[in-house]
Design a protein around this motif. Structure first.
Motif, PDB file in Angstrom:
ATOM      1  N   ASN A  69       1.717   5.399  17.464  1.00  0.00           N
ATOM      2  CA  ASN A  69       0.424   5.382  16.787  1.00  0.00           C
ATOM      3  C   ASN A  69      -0.157   3.969  16.711  1.00  0.00           C
ATOM      4  O   ASN A  69      -1.347   3.768  16.849  1.00  0.00           O
ATOM      5  CB  ASN A  69       0.555   5.923  15.373  1.00  0.00           C
TER       6      ASN A  69
ATOM      7  N   TYR B 108      -1.992   1.224   9.602  1.00  0.00           N
ATOM      8  CA  TYR B 108      -1.061   1.509   8.523  1.00  0.00           C
ATOM      9  C   TYR B 108       0.147   2.301   9.002  1.00  0.00           C
ATOM     10  O   TYR B 108       1.209   2.248   8.402  1.00  0.00           O
ATOM     11  CB  TYR B 108      -1.793   2.288   7.429  1.00  0.00           C
ATOM     12  N   SER B 109      -0.014   3.025  10.100  1.00  0.00           N
ATOM     13  CA  SER B 109       1.056   3.915  10.566  1.00  0.00           C
ATOM     14  C   SER B 109       2.263   3.114  11.032  1.00  0.00           C
ATOM     15  O   SER B 109       2.141   2.087  11.689  1.00  0.00           O
ATOM     16  CB  SER B 109       0.540   4.780  11.699  1.00  0.00           C
ATOM     17  N   TYR B 110       3.442   3.606  10.670  1.00  0.00           N
ATOM     18  CA  TYR B 110       4.671   2.929  11.053  1.00  0.00           C
ATOM     19  C   TYR B 110       5.259   3.539  12.317  1.00  0.00           C
ATOM     20  O   TYR B 110       6.305   3.132  12.781  1.00  0.00           O
ATOM     21  CB  TYR B 110       5.707   3.015   9.934  1.00  0.00           C
ATOM     22  N   THR B 111       4.633   4.555  12.843  1.00  0.00           N
ATOM     23  CA  THR B 111       5.157   5.188  14.043  1.00  0.00           C
ATOM     24  C   THR B 111       4.649   4.426  15.259  1.00  0.00           C
ATOM     25  O   THR B 111       3.439   4.272  15.415  1.00  0.00           O
ATOM     26  CB  THR B 111       4.726   6.664  14.088  1.00  0.00           C
ATOM     27  N   PRO B 112       5.560   3.940  16.104  1.00  0.00           N
ATOM     28  CA  PRO B 112       5.174   3.025  17.185  1.00  0.00           C
ATOM     29  C   PRO B 112       4.064   3.568  18.092  1.00  0.00           C
ATOM     30  O   PRO B 112       3.096   2.856  18.355  1.00  0.00           O
ATOM     31  CB  PRO B 112       6.470   2.855  17.978  1.00  0.00           C
TER      32      PRO B 112
ATOM     33  N   SER C 217      -0.134   4.590   0.017  1.00  0.00           N
ATOM     34  CA  SER C 217      -0.552   5.647   0.933  1.00  0.00           C
ATOM     35  C   SER C 217      -1.997   5.405   1.343  1.00  0.00           C
ATOM     36  O   SER C 217      -2.741   4.720   0.655  1.00  0.00           O
ATOM     37  CB  SER C 217      -0.423   7.026   0.285  1.00  0.00           C
ATOM     38  N   ILE C 218      -2.339   5.970   2.493  1.00  0.00           N
ATOM     39  CA  ILE C 218      -3.717   5.858   2.966  1.00  0.00           C
ATOM     40  C   ILE C 218      -4.200   7.249   3.325  1.00  0.00           C
ATOM     41  O   ILE C 218      -3.470   8.047   3.892  1.00  0.00           O
ATOM     42  CB  ILE C 218      -3.806   4.885   4.158  1.00  0.00           C
TER      43      ILE C 218
ATOM     44  N   LEU D 236     -10.143   5.485  11.686  1.00  0.00           N
ATOM     45  CA  LEU D 236      -8.927   5.791  12.450  1.00  0.00           C
ATOM     46  C   LEU D 236      -8.137   4.526  12.769  1.00  0.00           C
ATOM     47  O   LEU D 236      -6.903   4.543  12.770  1.00  0.00           O
ATOM     48  CB  LEU D 236      -9.282   6.522  13.740  1.00  0.00           C
TER      49      LEU D 236
ATOM     50  N   TYR E 265      -6.233   3.588   9.798  1.00  0.00           N
ATOM     51  CA  TYR E 265      -5.146   4.572   9.705  1.00  0.00           C
ATOM     52  C   TYR E 265      -4.008   4.192  10.653  1.00  0.00           C
ATOM     53  O   TYR E 265      -2.846   4.216  10.304  1.00  0.00           O
ATOM     54  CB  TYR E 265      -5.737   5.920  10.085  1.00  0.00           C
ATOM     55  N   LYS E 266      -4.400   3.801  11.824  1.00  0.00           N
ATOM     56  CA  LYS E 266      -3.436   3.414  12.860  1.00  0.00           C
ATOM     57  C   LYS E 266      -2.690   2.152  12.455  1.00  0.00           C
ATOM     58  O   LYS E 266      -1.482   2.053  12.617  1.00  0.00           O
ATOM     59  CB  LYS E 266      -4.202   3.105  14.142  1.00  0.00           C
TER      60      LYS E 266
ATOM     61  N   THR F   8       0.845  -1.182   0.000  1.00  0.00           N
ATOM     62  CA  THR F   8       0.000   0.000   0.000  1.00  0.00           C
ATOM     63  C   THR F   8       0.882   1.233   0.000  1.00  0.00           C
ATOM     64  O   THR F   8       1.770   1.347   0.833  1.00  0.00           O
ATOM     65  CB  THR F   8      -0.920  -0.010   1.222  1.00  0.00           C
TER      66      THR F   8
END
Lengths: 478, 159
Positions: A476, A470-474, A423-424, A464, A467-468, A421
């Motif tokens: 999140n 997909y996020s690579y930031t821990p 982008s989201i 959300l 979205y979460k 993927t």
């Protein structure tokens, strides 16, 4: 090669010639339609040519390239200045070509392809010496060496072959007869009318009918109807020829698709290039429990756009898809468990349907007071469609896989892997916000463009959570 | 809860948008003048002038004042170690997440107005999509491009 370099002057010549070629029509128009004295048009023509010359040379002067820190860095632009830095890792291929302009000077044109989107994916060095081209190629191949060795290893492994799918004659007919939407409608109408043949007393009607026929109205409508049937038949035969012998084989790490009766086509898709999986059910096929499965693959260039959206299983019983996919594409897990859109979204789906269908119906009713009544049927159909759109909306996450389901006319289920993927996006309009709803949109690569899934009016918390995921930031993804 | 992107784009960006809004307003301006002139020439009814002026005023007000301000207020971005997050939109608020490992290349570009105000636009391209962060401070844009292209290179290429 870290100092900025210019292209050979031939690049400027080539630019000017190309612009001249593009502007030949406007110049001709000025010349042909100018006044008879001819002085003004001469000046304008000369002015345009001078402008093209100057801008061609200035563009050439501005264009520099260099290799620095493992990147090809190109800076260009006369009015809008552009800097494009392409890391070597992102370069998919370097193509060299020699045009008529380049050849006498021992120059080459280098096209640098990246896996990016569209035309922007390419950088072109219009004229560089063969030496420089070689240097760039060497630098690039050194940084890529590691990858190539890996590929060769895979090559030597034993390949096993397995037939995944083979179309049956019945399926072929079914596929062909349900593919065109118009054909379906016509045949449905025809079938519907034929039901009445017993009820309608033909002999009695015949006298009046002959009057009609001589009047020509009946004749014309009959011709139109026959025309439709003929068009549908032609489409059917074409489709049969195209999809006959449709076979999918899995050989090692590749899918090989062959099809066609008169003209045989073969398509090879490496499994690792598959970007997304799409299951499509048009209303007719859905009603009889069939679906089609497509795969989206990362085509290298625009040339083989054909290979980006590939029909994997042209027509198949819904309940057999899972078994096929699980043997063929082990990366994807099929599911029937979806989180639906919340009840309050139904209102918005209905509203959107009515929003455009009611004005259309109103206009038709105004213009054709009697026949316009049929537009009410249209409104009704849109209402039903809106309801089914609402019913289709849904999402689910299975480990590293996002599944989005929605309907425009056909019901579409898209399977996207997290690492495929690109982008989201979540979208909220004012009214969605008020209702705590949101739209999710996920994009994957397909050929040299984008594909993906959109689902409108899901619960905002659900969106959300996608979205979460997909996020690579821990912090999140906790 | 998910943290929203925090960074705003340059305040000078707002000025640039207002200027380009003003330039866009020239079109309805010319149309309005045309309507007024025609009204006088052909003796049309006077209310046409009023309507033309109102339409022009409304357009200019929206294009110069309202839209740039709302757009500027909405625009947020954040570049983290693993991803880029954008939030923008006047009517539809869009929040986009682009993982660093999906970034293919980063460009900056600036038009004449942006250059005068020492601003630049950064575009981030993935294999499928292109994302834009408009009107950043020039140095910030350069830094960002450098930062992103460095981070993006670390990632494995599995497209």
């Amino acid at each position: 090669m870290s100092e900025p370099r210019r292209l050979h002057f031939i690049a400027a010549v080539s630019n000017v010639l190309k612009t001249l070629k593009d502007s030949i029509i406007p110049i001709l128009i000025i010349v042909v339609f100018g006044n008879s004295e001819g002085k003004i048009q001469l000046f304008i023509t000369l002015g345009i040519i001078a402008l093209i010359l100057v801008s061609g040379i200035l563009t050439w002067l501005r264009f520099t390239y260099r290799i620095e820190e493992g990147e090809l860095r190109i800076e260009s632009g006369l009015i809008i200045r552009k800097k494009r830095y392409i890391p070597f890792e992102r370069i998919q291929s370097l193509d060299l070509s020699e045009g008529i302009l380049q050849r006498p000077f021992g120059l080459v044109k280098m096209t640098i392809e990246t896996a990016g989107s569209g035309i922007e994916a390419e950088a072109i060095l219009t004229a560089i010496s063969k030496n420089e081209a070689q240097q760039i190629q060497e630098i690039l191949s050194q940084s890529k060496k590691a990858h190539i060795e890996l590929d060769e290893q895979i090559e030597t492994e034993q390949k096993e072959e397995q037939i995944l799918y083979q179309i049956k004659p019945g399926e072929l007919i079914l596929l062909s007869s349900t593919s065109g939407g118009v054909g379906v409608v016509i045949s449905a109408v025809f079938a519907f009318l034929s039901q009445f043949s017993e009820v309608i007393p033909y002999e009695k009607v015949f006298d009046e009918l002959s009057v009609f026929i001589t009047g020509g109205v009946m004749l014309i409508s009959l011709m139109v109807f026959l025309g439709f049937v003929l068009a549908w038949l032609i489409a059917l035969i074409g489709s049969v020829l195209k999809y006959a012998n449709f076979t999918v084989r899995k050989v090692g790490d590749e899918l090989i698709i062959t099809r066609g009766l008169l003209e045989k086509k073969q398509l090879t898709i490496p499994l690792h290039r598959i970007q997304a999986l799409r299951i499509n059910e048009n209303p007719v096929r859905q009603a009889i429990g069939y679906a089609s499965v497509y795969i989206e693959s990362a085509g290298g260039s625009l040339k083989d756009a054909d290979s980006s959206k590939v029909m994997l299983l042209p027509i198949i019983k819904r309940n057999r898809i899972r078994e096929k996919i699980e043997t063929g594409l082990k990366d994807y897990q099929l599911t029937d468990m979806f989180v639906p859109a919340p009840k309050r979204a139904l209102r918005r789906y209905i509203f959107r349907g009515l929003f455009f269908s009611i004005p259309v119906a109103a206009i038709l009713l105004y213009l054709f007071p009697v026949w316009g009544l049929f537009s009410l049927v249209f409104v009704g159909l849109i209402l039903i469609l809106s309801y089914y759109r609402y019913k289709a909306a849904g999402w689910t996450i299975l480990e590293n896989q996002l599944v989005l389901r929605s309907r425009f006319i056909s019901k579409t289920t898209v399977y996207l892997r997290k690492n495929r993927t690109q982008s989201i996006t979540m979208k909220e309009t004012y009214f969605q916000k008020k209702n705590q709803l949101a739209t999710i949109s996920a994009k994957a690569m397909s050929g040299s463009g984008a594909t993906g899934g959109d689902v409108v009016d899901l619960e905002v918390d659900d969106v959300l959570s996608i979205y979460k995921w997909y996020s690579y930031t821990p912090e999140n993804s906790d | 809860m998910l943290s929203k992107p925090q960074k705003r784009i340059s305040k000078r960006g707002l000025t640039v948008w207002k200027i380009s809004g003003a330039l866009h307003s020239l079109i309805p301006f010319v149309l309005a003048i045309g309507a007024i002139v025609l009204t006088f020439i052909f003796d049309w009814q006077m209310w046409i002038i009023g309507v033309a002026l109102i339409i022009f005023a409304l357009y200019a007000y929206l294009a110069i004042k309202v839209f740039p301000t709302v757009r500027w207020k909405r625009w947020r971005y954040e570049v983290r170690e693993n991803e880029i997050e954008l939030q923008h939109g006047i009517f539809i608020i869009k929040r986009t997440l682009v993982p660093m490992i999906r970034v293919q290349h980063v460009d900056t570009h600036q038009g004449p107005i942006l250059r005068k105000y020492k601003l630049a636009t950064v575009t981030v391209s993935t294999a499928a999509t292109v994302h834009e962060i408009p009107a950043l401070d020039l140095e910030e844009a350069e830094e960002l491009r450098f930062f992103i292209s460095n981070l993006a290179r670390v990632a494995v290429d599995d497209v």
